[in-house]
Motif scaffolding. Structure first.
Motif, PDB file in Angstrom:
ATOM      1  N   UNK A   1       0.840  -1.195   0.000  1.00 18.98           N
ATOM      2  CA  UNK A   1       0.000   0.000   0.000  1.00 18.98           C
ATOM      3  C   UNK A   1       0.875   1.246   0.000  1.00 18.98           C
ATOM      4  N   UNK A   2       1.938   1.232   0.765  1.00 14.38           N
ATOM      5  CA  UNK A   2       2.841   2.392   0.799  1.00 14.38           C
ATOM      6  C   UNK A   2       3.485   2.611  -0.566  1.00 14.38           C
ATOM      7  N   UNK A   3       3.826   1.543  -1.250  1.00 12.37           N
ATOM      8  CA  UNK A   3       4.421   1.660  -2.576  1.00 12.37           C
ATOM      9  C   UNK A   3       3.422   2.235  -3.572  1.00 12.37           C
ATOM     10  N   UNK A   4       2.180   1.798  -3.475  1.00 13.53           N
ATOM     11  CA  UNK A   4       1.132   2.288  -4.372  1.00 13.53           C
ATOM     12  C   UNK A   4       0.891   3.774  -4.138  1.00 13.53           C
ATOM     13  N   UNK A   5       0.785   4.158  -2.876  1.00 11.11           N
ATOM     14  CA  UNK A   5       0.506   5.546  -2.515  1.00 11.11           C
ATOM     15  C   UNK A   5       1.738   6.446  -2.678  1.00 11.11           C
ATOM     16  N   UNK A   6       2.915   5.840  -2.632  1.00  6.83           N
ATOM     17  CA  UNK A   6       4.137   6.623  -2.707  1.00  6.83           C
ATOM     18  C   UNK A   6       4.362   7.477  -1.474  1.00  6.83           C
ATOM     19  N   UNK A   7       3.882   6.989  -0.341  1.00  8.05           N
ATOM     20  CA  UNK A   7       3.970   7.746   0.899  1.00  8.05           C
ATOM     21  C   UNK A   7       4.099   6.795   2.081  1.00  8.05           C
ATOM     22  N   UNK A   8       4.722   7.276   3.145  1.00  6.64           N
ATOM     23  CA  UNK A   8       4.815   6.459   4.358  1.00  6.64           C
ATOM     24  C   UNK A   8       3.627   6.707   5.281  1.00  6.64           C
ATOM     25  N   UNK A   9       2.734   7.607   4.878  1.00  7.84           N
ATOM     26  CA  UNK A   9       1.517   7.871   5.640  1.00  7.84           C
ATOM     27  C   UNK A   9       0.337   7.307   4.858  1.00  7.84           C
ATOM     28  N   UNK A  10      -0.292   6.283   5.423  1.00 10.11           N
ATOM     29  CA  UNK A  10      -1.400   5.611   4.760  1.00 10.11           C
ATOM     30  C   UNK A  10      -2.712   6.038   5.378  1.00 10.11           C
ATOM     31  N   UNK A  11      -3.600   6.574   4.567  1.00 14.26           N
ATOM     32  CA  UNK A  11      -4.936   6.934   5.036  1.00 14.26           C
ATOM     33  C   UNK A  11      -5.835   5.738   4.768  1.00 14.26           C
ATOM     34  N   UNK A  35       3.168  -3.420  16.430  1.00  9.71           N
ATOM     35  CA  UNK A  35       4.137  -2.698  15.607  1.00  9.71           C
ATOM     36  C   UNK A  35       4.394  -1.302  16.176  1.00  9.71           C
ATOM     37  N   UNK A  36       3.356  -0.669  16.688  1.00  9.89           N
ATOM     38  CA  UNK A  36       3.513   0.657  17.292  1.00  9.89           C
ATOM     39  C   UNK A  36       4.373   0.576  18.551  1.00  9.89           C
ATOM     40  N   UNK A  37       4.153  -0.433  19.375  1.00 10.13           N
ATOM     41  CA  UNK A  37       4.948  -0.582  20.598  1.00 10.13           C
ATOM     42  C   UNK A  37       6.419  -0.846  20.289  1.00 10.13           C
ATOM     43  N   UNK A  38       6.686  -1.404  19.109  1.00 12.17           N
ATOM     44  CA  UNK A  38       8.056  -1.683  18.683  1.00 12.17           C
ATOM     45  C   UNK A  38       8.664  -0.511  17.891  1.00 12.17           C
ATOM     46  N   UNK A  39       7.898   0.563  17.723  1.00 11.20           N
ATOM     47  CA  UNK A  39       8.411   1.748  17.036  1.00 11.20           C
ATOM     48  C   UNK A  39       8.410   1.663  15.524  1.00 11.20           C
ATOM     49  N   UNK A  40       7.662   0.723  14.969  1.00  6.49           N
ATOM     50  CA  UNK A  40       7.641   0.553  13.513  1.00  6.49           C
ATOM     51  C   UNK A  40       6.568   1.394  12.832  1.00  6.49           C
ATOM     52  N   UNK A  41       5.481   1.700  13.544  1.00  3.48           N
ATOM     53  CA  UNK A  41       4.404   2.511  12.983  1.00  3.48           C
ATOM     54  C   UNK A  41       3.891   3.478  14.047  1.00  3.48           C
ATOM     55  N   UNK A  47      -5.476   6.415   9.989  1.00  2.00           N
ATOM     56  CA  UNK A  47      -4.153   6.618   9.420  1.00  2.00           C
ATOM     57  C   UNK A  47      -3.116   5.712  10.079  1.00  2.00           C
ATOM     58  N   UNK A  48      -2.203   5.231   9.264  1.00  2.00           N
ATOM     59  CA  UNK A  48      -1.057   4.469   9.749  1.00  2.00           C
ATOM     60  C   UNK A  48       0.186   5.119   9.149  1.00  2.00           C
ATOM     61  N   UNK A  49       1.095   5.561   9.993  1.00  2.00           N
ATOM     62  CA  UNK A  49       2.350   6.140   9.509  1.00  2.00           C
ATOM     63  C   UNK A  49       3.457   5.121   9.705  1.00  2.00           C
ATOM     64  N   UNK A  50       4.147   4.798   8.632  1.00  2.00           N
ATOM     65  CA  UNK A  50       5.249   3.848   8.693  1.00  2.00           C
ATOM     66  C   UNK A  50       6.503   4.575   9.151  1.00  2.00           C
ATOM     67  N   UNK A  51       7.074   4.118  10.253  1.00  2.00           N
ATOM     68  CA  UNK A  51       8.266   4.753  10.819  1.00  2.00           C
ATOM     69  C   UNK A  51       9.540   3.980  10.494  1.00  2.00           C
ATOM     70  N   UNK A  52       9.444   2.664  10.370  1.00  2.00           N
ATOM     71  CA  UNK A  52      10.616   1.811  10.111  1.00  2.00           C
ATOM     72  C   UNK A  52      10.261   0.804   9.019  1.00  2.00           C
TER      73      UNK A  52
END
Length: 61
Positions: A1-11, A35-41, A47-52
């Motif tokens: 999904x991030x590749x399709x959107x071209x963004x690390x922020x997914x709505x 994933x959030x507790x591990x600092x990945x998102x 919204x989901x923001x990809x951090x790692x």
């Protein structure tokens, strides 16, 4: 999904992710919270923001 959107922020909602993957929303919510507790998102409403992205990609291998 991030590749399709071209963004690390997914709505996208947890429900939409679950439907896309053929699973239940509760499963997606549980995994995203982990994933959030591990600092990945970072999660917020609709919204989901990809951090790692590298670490997330390693999980799929």
């Amino acid at each position: 999904e991030a590749s399709i959107e071209g963004s690390s922020v997914l709505k996208i909602t947890h429900e939409a992710i679950a439907n896309h993957l053929g699973t239940h929303r509760e499963v997606i919510t549980r995994m995203l919270r982990y994933f959030q507790s591990e600092g990945m998102v970072r999660l917020s409403r609709g919204m989901v923001q990809l951090l790692d992205e590298d670490r997330l990609r390693q999980l799929q291998d």
